[in-house]
Each structure stands twice: as structure tokens, then as C-alpha cells.
Enzyme design. Structure first.
Site, PDB file in Angstrom:
ATOM      1  NE  ARG A  72       3.782  49.707 -48.063  1.00 42.70           N
ATOM      2  CZ  ARG A  72       2.633  49.201 -47.049  1.00 42.70           C
ATOM      3  NH1 ARG A  72       1.618  48.783 -47.480  1.00 42.70           N
ATOM      4  NH2 ARG A  72       2.851  49.121 -45.651  1.00 42.70           N
ATOM      5  CB  ILE A  99       4.330  47.439 -42.801  1.00 42.39           C
ATOM      6  CG1 ILE A  99       3.425  46.091 -42.609  1.00 42.39           C
ATOM      7  CG2 ILE A  99       5.805  47.479 -42.536  1.00 42.39           C
ATOM      8  CD1 ILE A  99       3.359  45.918 -41.396  1.00 42.39           C
ATOM      9  CG  ASN A 112       2.923  48.573 -33.713  1.00 42.42           C
ATOM     10  OD1 ASN A 112       2.080  48.969 -33.611  1.00 42.42           O
ATOM     11  ND2 ASN A 112       3.412  47.414 -34.412  1.00 42.42           N
ATOM     12  CB  THR A 113      -0.084  49.332 -29.043  1.00 41.26           C
ATOM     13  OG1 THR A 113      -0.646  48.497 -27.870  1.00 41.26           O
ATOM     14  CG2 THR A 113      -0.929  50.031 -29.643  1.00 41.26           C
ATOM     15  CG  HIS A 114       0.311  43.007 -32.027  1.00 36.85           C
ATOM     16  ND1 HIS A 114      -0.176  42.985 -33.000  1.00 36.85           N
ATOM     17  CD2 HIS A 114       0.559  41.556 -31.588  1.00 36.85           C
ATOM     18  CE1 HIS A 114      -0.492  41.875 -33.541  1.00 36.85           C
ATOM     19  NE2 HIS A 114      -0.259  40.781 -32.573  1.00 36.85           N
ATOM     20  CG  ASP A 146      11.928  44.971 -36.187  1.00 33.93           C
ATOM     21  OD1 ASP A 146      10.906  44.805 -36.705  1.00 33.93           O
ATOM     22  OD2 ASP A 146      12.734  44.132 -35.664  1.00 33.93           O
ATOM     23  CB  ALA A 147      12.576  46.476 -41.339  1.00 32.37           C
ATOM     24  N   GLY A 148      10.409  44.497 -39.663  1.00 34.92           N
ATOM     25  CA  GLY A 148       9.504  43.258 -39.716  1.00 34.92           C
ATOM     26  C   GLY A 148       8.085  43.509 -39.282  1.00 34.92           C
ATOM     27  CG  ASP A 150       2.990  43.192 -35.195  1.00 31.39           C
ATOM     28  OD1 ASP A 150       3.182  44.339 -35.120  1.00 31.39           O
ATOM     29  OD2 ASP A 150       1.945  42.576 -35.304  1.00 31.39           O
TER      30      ASP A 150
HETATM   31  C1  GAR Z   1      -5.514  48.052 -30.838  1.00 33.22           C
HETATM   32  O1  GAR Z   1      -6.314  46.802 -30.086  1.00 33.22           O
HETATM   33  C2  GAR Z   1      -4.151  47.786 -31.484  1.00 33.22           C
HETATM   34  O2  GAR Z   1      -3.420  46.874 -30.659  1.00 33.22           O
HETATM   35  C3  GAR Z   1      -4.748  46.974 -32.567  1.00 33.22           C
HETATM   36  O3  GAR Z   1      -5.794  47.460 -33.199  1.00 33.22           O
HETATM   37  C4  GAR Z   1      -6.445  48.146 -31.880  1.00 33.22           C
HETATM   38  C5  GAR Z   1      -6.773  49.383 -32.108  1.00 33.22           C
HETATM   39  O4  GAR Z   1      -7.746  50.006 -31.163  1.00 33.22           O
HETATM   40  N1  GAR Z   1      -3.576  46.915 -33.580  1.00 33.22           N
HETATM   41  C6  GAR Z   1      -3.280  45.925 -34.391  1.00 33.22           C
HETATM   42  O5  GAR Z   1      -3.867  44.823 -34.331  1.00 33.22           O
HETATM   43  C7  GAR Z   1      -1.958  46.175 -35.206  1.00 33.22           C
HETATM   44  N2  GAR Z   1      -1.376  44.775 -35.497  1.00 33.22           N
HETATM   45  P1  GAR Z   1      -8.086  51.477 -31.222  1.00 33.22           P
HETATM   46  O6  GAR Z   1      -8.296  52.314 -32.550  1.00 33.22           O
HETATM   47  O7  GAR Z   1      -9.320  51.831 -30.453  1.00 33.22           O
HETATM   48  O8  GAR Z   1      -6.980  52.304 -30.434  1.00 33.22           O
END
Ligand code: GAR
Length: 213
Positions: A72, A99, A112-114, A146-148, A150
Site C-alpha cells: 500500500r 483511501i 472529498n465528496t460523500h 484527513d487520515a481517517g 470520511d
Molecule cells: C458520488 O456520489 C460520490 O459521493 C461517491 O461516489 C459517487 C461517484 O459518482 N463517493 C463515495 O461513495 C466515496 N465514499 P460519479 O462517479 O458519477 O461522480
């Protein structure tokens, strides 16, 4: 920590799938007044629509597969060095299902987007887990990594209703419609106005020049 970006901010976007969030950033950055442009797109796998979207837009791509490295740590170092070669102001994990390790995090801010309202439902299955829990409202979160998993400081969130009859696919699509707009908005404002982080509080805007959030 304070970050101020002038000229068009250089974005490296990391993807693992369909790349609709990447597409939203590509579309937004077609307007020079947006203040940011995608200079490279990286992935942890081949053959995904996210990479195809980048190629169609004429953006350089790279793929670093975890399985190609003995450890890794080796993969983390290779990813960081490839990212660094594109000299980003901001790295964006837009559906990158790995990660990102210390070598990248120590060098660059990573947004990051979640697809859930953190700290609820972190990890790879935010939509599935929210649905299984029976919540009536979920949403999306844009955070600095960060390191965690989400756990980083939250930049923006928006709520999305769970509707009767939803399955993971319908709920995720409803979230992604909001998520794309939120990500584009946040990235543009961070690029144009800079940002500061104090503990867990992220503020967009130059404190001496008047804040916008
Ligand atoms: C998004 O909804 C993003 O938040 C999620 O993957 C999707 C990507 O969509 N990410 C996670 O779940 C990370 N934990 P996309 O490839 O169409 O942009």
C-alpha cells in the site's frame, strides 16, 4: 492553515466510476470566470467512464492500480508522485473509492465528496447504509480529507429526502443531482476566494478581505 489561490486553480480529480461529478467540474471550468480548471484526472482502475470523460475533454489521465504495487505504501507514494507532477492547487476525490494516504495528504489539500450527511454513514456504502437505517433525510457532504475515513473537516453539506419506494439507485441519483451542484459551487468558491481551516472549521474566503460563508 490558510490557502489563497490566484489565477485559475489547478485541479487534479481522482475517480473510480462514472465520473459525473468530474463532468460537472469540467463543464463549470469551461467558463474562465469559474476560477479553476482540471489539469489531470487519475483513477485506480482502467476502463471507467470517468477516464473516458477526461479523454473526451482533452485532459491528461493516469491510472495507478493498487494491485500493481507490492505494498500500500508503494501505491501511495506512486499516486502522490503522479499527482505532484501536475502541480495541483487542490486535489479532488470525486468518487475515488480508495483511501488516499499520507504522501498525498501531506503535500496537497484533498477535497472529498460523500453521498451522506457525515458523520452519519461514512465509508464506501453511504447510500446503502442510510437506506438500511431507515433515515428520512440524507444528503451529501464535501469535506477536506484527513487520515481517517470520511472524518475530515466539513466544508459544505446539503440535505436530500428519502422517498417511499427508494432503492439505492434512485436515492443515489437524487443525491448526486444535489452533490454535483454543491461540489461545483464549493470548488469554485475555494479557488476564487481561498480558504482557512481552524480545527474542524473550514471558512471559504480571505479573512482580511471579507468572508463569503
Ligand atoms: C458520488 O456520489 C460520490 O459521493 C461517491 O461516489 C459517487 C461517484 O459518482 N463517493 C463515495 O461513495 C466515496 N465514499 P460519479 O462517479 O458519477 O461522480
Amino acid at each position: 492553515m490558510g490557502v489563497c489561490v490566484s489565477k485559475a486553480a489547478r485541479l487534479v480529480v481522482l475517480v473510480s466510476g462514472s465520473g459525473t461529478n468530474l463532468q460537472a467540474l469540467l463543464d463549470a471550468s469551461a467558463d474562465p470566470s469559474y476560477g479553476a480548471r482540471v489539469v489531470a484526472v487519475g483513477a485506480d482502475r482502467d476502463g471507467i467512464e470517468g477516464l473516458a470523460r477526461a479523454s473526451r475533454a482533452g485532459i491528461p489521465t493516469f491510472v495507478r492500480k493498487l494491485g500493481d504495487y507490492p505494498s500500500r505504501a508503494g501505491w501511495d507514494a506512486a499516486l502522490a508522485s503522479e499527482i505532484a507532477s501536475h502541480k495541483p492547487d487542490l486535489v479532488i476525490s470525486a468518487g475515488f473509492m480508495k483511501i488516499v494516504g499520507a504522501p498525498t495528504l501531506e503535500e496537497f489539500p484533498l477535497l472529498n465528496t460523500h453521498p451522506a450527511l457525515l458523520p452519519a454513514f461514512p465509508g464506501a456504502h453511504g447510500v446503502r447504509d442510510a437506506l438500511a437505517h431507515g433515515v428520512k433525510v440524507t444528503g451529501c457532504t464535501v469535506m477536506l480529507a484527513d487520515a481517517g475515513v470520511d472524518t475530515g473537516p466539513i466544508v459544505a453539506q446539503e440535505a436530500v429526502p428519502v422517498l417511499p419506494g427508494d432503492d439505492v439507485a434512485t436515492l443515489h441519483e437524487r443525491i448526486k443531482t444535489v452533490e454535483r451542484r454543491l461540489l461545483v459551487d464549493v470548488v469554485g468558491r475555494m479557488a476564487r476566494e481561498g480558504w482557512t481551516v481552524s480545527g474542524r472549521t473550514v471558512r471559504i474566503g480571505n479573512p482580511s478581505g471579507g468572508e463569503s460563508t
